[in-house]
Design an enzyme around this catalytic site. Structure first.
Site: not given
Ligand code: SAH
Length: 318
Positions: A59
């Site tokens: 992000s």
């Molecule tokens: N915090 C992360 C960014 C994450 S992007 C960083 O610093 O890099 C969002 C993430 O949420 C993705 O990796 C995706 O696979 C995950 N995601 C999507 N649906 C989800 C769910 N139901 N439970 C847990 N993670 C999920």
């Protein structure tokens, strides 16, 4: 200059607290993103992983700093992160909460979960626990949490987060609302006794969650019953639909029409009225609270719900 220090200086310039800016200044972002972005220390969201049928992004740093500031993230806190990705944000949070704090980061995709664990090991960070699972269920084993920080667009605030939050704990979450197009309103909630009370924070754009966190409409649609006889109607301004979505988790959308589903109720919204079929006690209770506050919109109010979501609070801020 291309080092974490660049983010530290940018965040300080933007007025973020020292503890938050400092943490960004201590984590090498290149460990977590492997794209040929010429500058990983720019203030942008960056693709961090491409799997088959899914991807993850790290992000935007200033937006994460904004989320962290909104929940007053500090030393010693216990944090539940939803959407761990490759682990960058969890690493930053780990620096803020320090050795007296804990970060539990839930990621649905197995591959990402494995990558995140390796990345954190590489940096010898030992106050982060990665969990493979659907963030919908949180992680009760290590609850309670002072903060639930959500980095993926979610359809609702599940009760598990409410249960796993300590009193006065906070949730910051971007929400996929059916009545809000083109962006996800990020909402800030605080647990106040039996209530979770929230306000709108900012407009954001995240990946939409998969699994339970991202299929509320489908689940509601399955339960929607055809109605023989609409027994009652109640008036409600359309501006309040987003609040109703957030506080009840029972509003779905089919084309341009909104519907409400409950055990004992199905209702549809036409014009500025709900046509009720069945008891609809929760819908009535929510509309009553909205009416008392003169049907505010999402941005001009403070709103809340109890754990059963049968009592609601709505107050106008402006
Ligand atoms: N915090 C992360 C960014 C994450 S992007 C960083 O610093 O890099 C969002 C993430 O949420 C993705 O990796 C995706 O696979 C995950 N995601 C999507 N649906 C989800 C769910 N139901 N439970 C847990 N993670 C999920």
């Amino acid at each position: 200059m291309s080092s974490p220090k660049k983010l530290y200086e940018m965040l300080k310039r933007l007025g973020y607290p020292e503890n938050i800016a400092k943490a960004f200044g201590e984590v090498p972002r290149e460990v977590f993103v492997h794209t040929d972005v010429e500058d990983v220390y720019s203030d942008r969201a960056i693709l961090s992983y491409k799997g088959s049928g899914f991807y993850s992004t790290s992000s935007q740093p200033s937006l994460m700093a904004e989320f962290m500031k909104s929940v007053s993230l500090r030393d010693g806190m216990r944090v539940l992160e939803i959407g761990g990705g490759t682990g960058y944000n969890a690493a930053v949070i780990s620096k803020i909460v320090g050795s007296n704090g804990t970060v539990v980061s839930v990621e649905y995709e197995e591959e990402l979960f494995e990558v995140a664990k390796k990345n954190i090991e590489k940096l010898a960070i030992n106050n982060v626990v990665f969990v493979r699972g659907d963030g919908y269920f949180g992680y009760p084993e290590l609850a309670p949490y002072d903060v639930v920080l959500v980095t993926v667009g979610v359809d609702e605030i599940p009760n598990s987060w409410f249960d796993q939050l300590s009193d006065r704990g906070a949730i910051i979450a971007p929400m996929n609302l059916k009545s809000v197009q083109f962006y996800q309103p990020a909402m800030l909630f605080r647990k106040e006794g039996d209530f979770l009370v929230g306000i709108y924070k900012s407009a954001t754009n995240f990946i939409k969650a998969s699994e339970m966190l991202g299929n509320l409409s489908e689940r509601l649609l399955k339960r929607l019953k055809r109605c023989e006889n609409y027994s009652e109607k109640i008036q409600m301004e359309i501006a309040s639909i987003p609040i109703l979505e957030v506080v009840t988790s029972s509003v779905g959308r089919l084309g341009s029409e909104y519907f409400f589903v409950d055990e004992d109720c199905s209702a549809i919204y036409k014009g500025d009225e709900w046509f009720l079929c069945g008891e609809c006690s929760r819908l009535k209770s929510a509309v009553k609270a909205l009416k008392r506050a003169r049907f505010p919109d999402l941005m001009s109010s403070r709103f809340g719900f109890n754990e059963k979501r049968d009592e609601f609070l709505v107050e106008r801020l402006y």
